[in-house]
Design a protein around this motif. Structure first.
Motif, mmCIF file in Angstrom:
data_model
loop_
_atom_site.group_PDB
_atom_site.id
_atom_site.type_symbol
_atom_site.label_atom_id
_atom_site.label_comp_id
_atom_site.label_asym_id
_atom_site.label_seq_id
_atom_site.Cartn_x
_atom_site.Cartn_y
_atom_site.Cartn_z
ATOM 1 N N VAL A 83 -75.871 44.231 -19.885
ATOM 2 C CA VAL A 83 -74.460 43.712 -19.673
ATOM 3 C C VAL A 83 -74.425 42.014 -20.422
ATOM 4 O O VAL A 83 -73.408 41.655 -20.820
ATOM 5 N N ALA A 84 -75.311 41.396 -19.819
ATOM 6 C CA ALA A 84 -75.448 39.892 -20.221
ATOM 7 C C ALA A 84 -75.697 39.785 -21.602
ATOM 8 O O ALA A 84 -74.858 38.928 -22.338
ATOM 9 N N PHE A 85 -76.313 40.657 -22.330
ATOM 10 C CA PHE A 85 -76.417 40.557 -23.790
ATOM 11 C C PHE A 85 -75.318 41.049 -24.609
ATOM 12 O O PHE A 85 -74.623 40.501 -25.374
ATOM 13 N N GLY A 92 -69.741 36.185 -29.011
ATOM 14 C CA GLY A 92 -70.137 35.298 -30.088
ATOM 15 C C GLY A 92 -69.723 35.909 -31.513
ATOM 16 O O GLY A 92 -69.313 35.179 -32.597
ATOM 17 N N PHE A 93 -69.244 37.258 -31.633
ATOM 18 C CA PHE A 93 -68.925 38.071 -32.641
ATOM 19 C C PHE A 93 -67.428 37.344 -32.708
ATOM 20 O O PHE A 93 -66.947 37.343 -34.033
ATOM 21 N N ILE A 94 -66.741 37.200 -31.731
ATOM 22 C CA ILE A 94 -65.270 36.833 -31.843
ATOM 23 C C ILE A 94 -65.527 35.278 -32.255
ATOM 24 O O ILE A 94 -64.366 35.063 -33.087
ATOM 25 N N LYS A 97 -65.823 35.287 -35.981
ATOM 26 C CA LYS A 97 -64.731 35.949 -36.903
ATOM 27 C C LYS A 97 -63.609 34.727 -36.946
ATOM 28 O O LYS A 97 -62.692 34.679 -37.792
ATOM 29 N N LEU A 98 -63.541 33.880 -35.786
ATOM 30 C CA LEU A 98 -62.748 32.972 -35.754
ATOM 31 C C LEU A 98 -62.984 31.636 -36.570
ATOM 32 O O LEU A 98 -61.948 30.659 -36.423
ATOM 33 N N GLY A 99 -64.001 31.659 -37.322
ATOM 34 C CA GLY A 99 -64.479 30.666 -37.998
ATOM 35 C C GLY A 99 -65.289 29.393 -37.516
ATOM 36 O O GLY A 99 -65.332 28.542 -38.007
ATOM 37 N N PHE A 100 -65.825 29.911 -36.324
ATOM 38 C CA PHE A 100 -66.522 28.463 -35.661
ATOM 39 C C PHE A 100 -67.743 28.198 -36.300
ATOM 40 O O PHE A 100 -68.484 29.024 -36.587
ATOM 41 N N ARG A 101 -68.001 26.988 -36.384
ATOM 42 C CA ARG A 101 -69.177 26.073 -36.763
ATOM 43 C C ARG A 101 -69.760 25.284 -35.810
ATOM 44 O O ARG A 101 -68.947 24.575 -35.128
ATOM 45 N N ALA A 151 -73.469 27.880 -24.438
ATOM 46 C CA ALA A 151 -74.485 27.067 -25.012
ATOM 47 C C ALA A 151 -74.532 27.248 -26.463
ATOM 48 O O ALA A 151 -75.020 26.133 -27.261
ATOM 49 N N GLY A 152 -74.228 28.191 -26.919
ATOM 50 C CA GLY A 152 -74.268 28.435 -28.512
ATOM 51 C C GLY A 152 -73.214 27.799 -29.149
ATOM 52 O O GLY A 152 -72.979 27.547 -30.633
ATOM 53 N N ILE A 153 -71.937 27.718 -28.494
ATOM 54 C CA ILE A 153 -70.833 26.960 -29.145
ATOM 55 C C ILE A 153 -70.671 25.514 -28.974
ATOM 56 O O ILE A 153 -70.407 24.724 -29.856
ATOM 57 N N PHE A 154 -71.597 24.877 -27.879
ATOM 58 C CA PHE A 154 -71.826 23.384 -27.648
ATOM 59 C C PHE A 154 -73.234 23.065 -27.925
ATOM 60 O O PHE A 154 -73.922 23.150 -26.840
#
Length: 264
Positions: A83-85, A92-94, A97-101, A151-154
């Motif tokens: 569930v956590a994964f 992360g997929f979203i 797709k939204l173009g996060f860098r 953590a992946g986004i920031f």
């Protein structure tokens, strides 16, 4: 700098920082200022090297999941890992797709290091007031999945720090149990991220331009260094708190903010 030496140093940085609560992504982005920027595949793949080290360390635990699959406790624990994964993978997929860098400037990383360090100190004190509990609840699993994507986004937040302390505050107050769950969740997460980047690289024809030799060197070095770092950390947390890491984060963050105005 020589590409081989650069890859070697980046592998060392990744291996040391991936599982210590100091932010590997943040340190890699800072290190690349001197060692040269690398591809997204390179950065994700050397993180997978560190994850491979954790796979080696926890191989008995992983194998016990197979041997004891009929036991309800084992199935429940594995289901919580899944569930956590899945929460992390879906969000992360979203974000992709939204173009996060990832940010290309150091300022947000510096602030994330400072804020994360202060948060770690406060979270450690709050967790210490809770009764000793090693069980991983469904709430812990859900929140750990959310913490991974934060953590992946920031960059600078630290995946290990965010997941460990979220687990401790959400109900798994035992540091060793919280750390083990956080590390085990990271295994499928980083392997999936590496697989996605490999697929994207080959699909878009980027394989020819990738420094595969440098990537291979960094991957191997990251695996070896991470193995030693995690072994040390698992022994350290048995009788020590995470406060020194929090202080380190704050000091590095402040140093970066003071250094930036000078042109760095």
């Amino acid at each position: 700098m020589n590409d081989f030496l650069s890859a070697l140093l980046l592998g060392i940085v990744e291996g040391i920082t991936e599982f210590l609560p100091v932010s590997s992504t943040g340190h890699l982005l800072i290190a690349e200022r001197w060692l040269g920027a690398r591809s997204d595949l390179f950065n994700v793949a050397i993180q997978a090297g560190a994850i491979l080290a954790v796979t080696f360390i926890y191989w008995r635990t992983l194998w016990s999941f197979v041997l004891n699959w009929r036991q309800p406790e084992t199935r429940a624990y594995v289901a919580k890992l899944a569930v956590a994964f899945l929460i992390t993978a879906a969000l992360g997929f979203i974000a992709t797709k939204l173009g996060f860098r990832l940010p290309e400037t150091i300022t947000p990383i510096a602030w994330a290091l400072i804020i994360g360090g202060l948060w770690m100190i406060a979270a450690e004190r709050l967790a210490a007031r809770q009764p000793e509990r090693a069980a991983v609840t469904w709430r812990v699993a859900i929140l750990v999945g959310l913490a991974q994507i934060v953590a992946g986004i920031f960059p600078g937040t630290s995946r290990s720090a965010s997941t460990i302390f979220v687990a401790m505050l959400a109900g798994t107050s035992n540091r060793a149990a919280a750390t083990e769950f956080a590390f085990l969740v990271g295994i499928p997460t980083m392997y999936a991220a590496t697989g996605y980047e490999l697929l994207k690289t080959f699909t878009h024809g980027g394989a020819a331009g990738e420094d595969w030799t440098g990537l291979g060197v960094a991957f191997v070095v990251s695996t070896i260094v991470a193995f030693a770092a995690v072994k040390w950390l698992l022994g350290y947390i048995r009788s020590h708190r995470f406060t020194p890491f929090a202080i380190y984060r704050i000091v590095v963050g402040i140093a970066l903010l003071l250094w930036l105005p000078t042109g760095g």
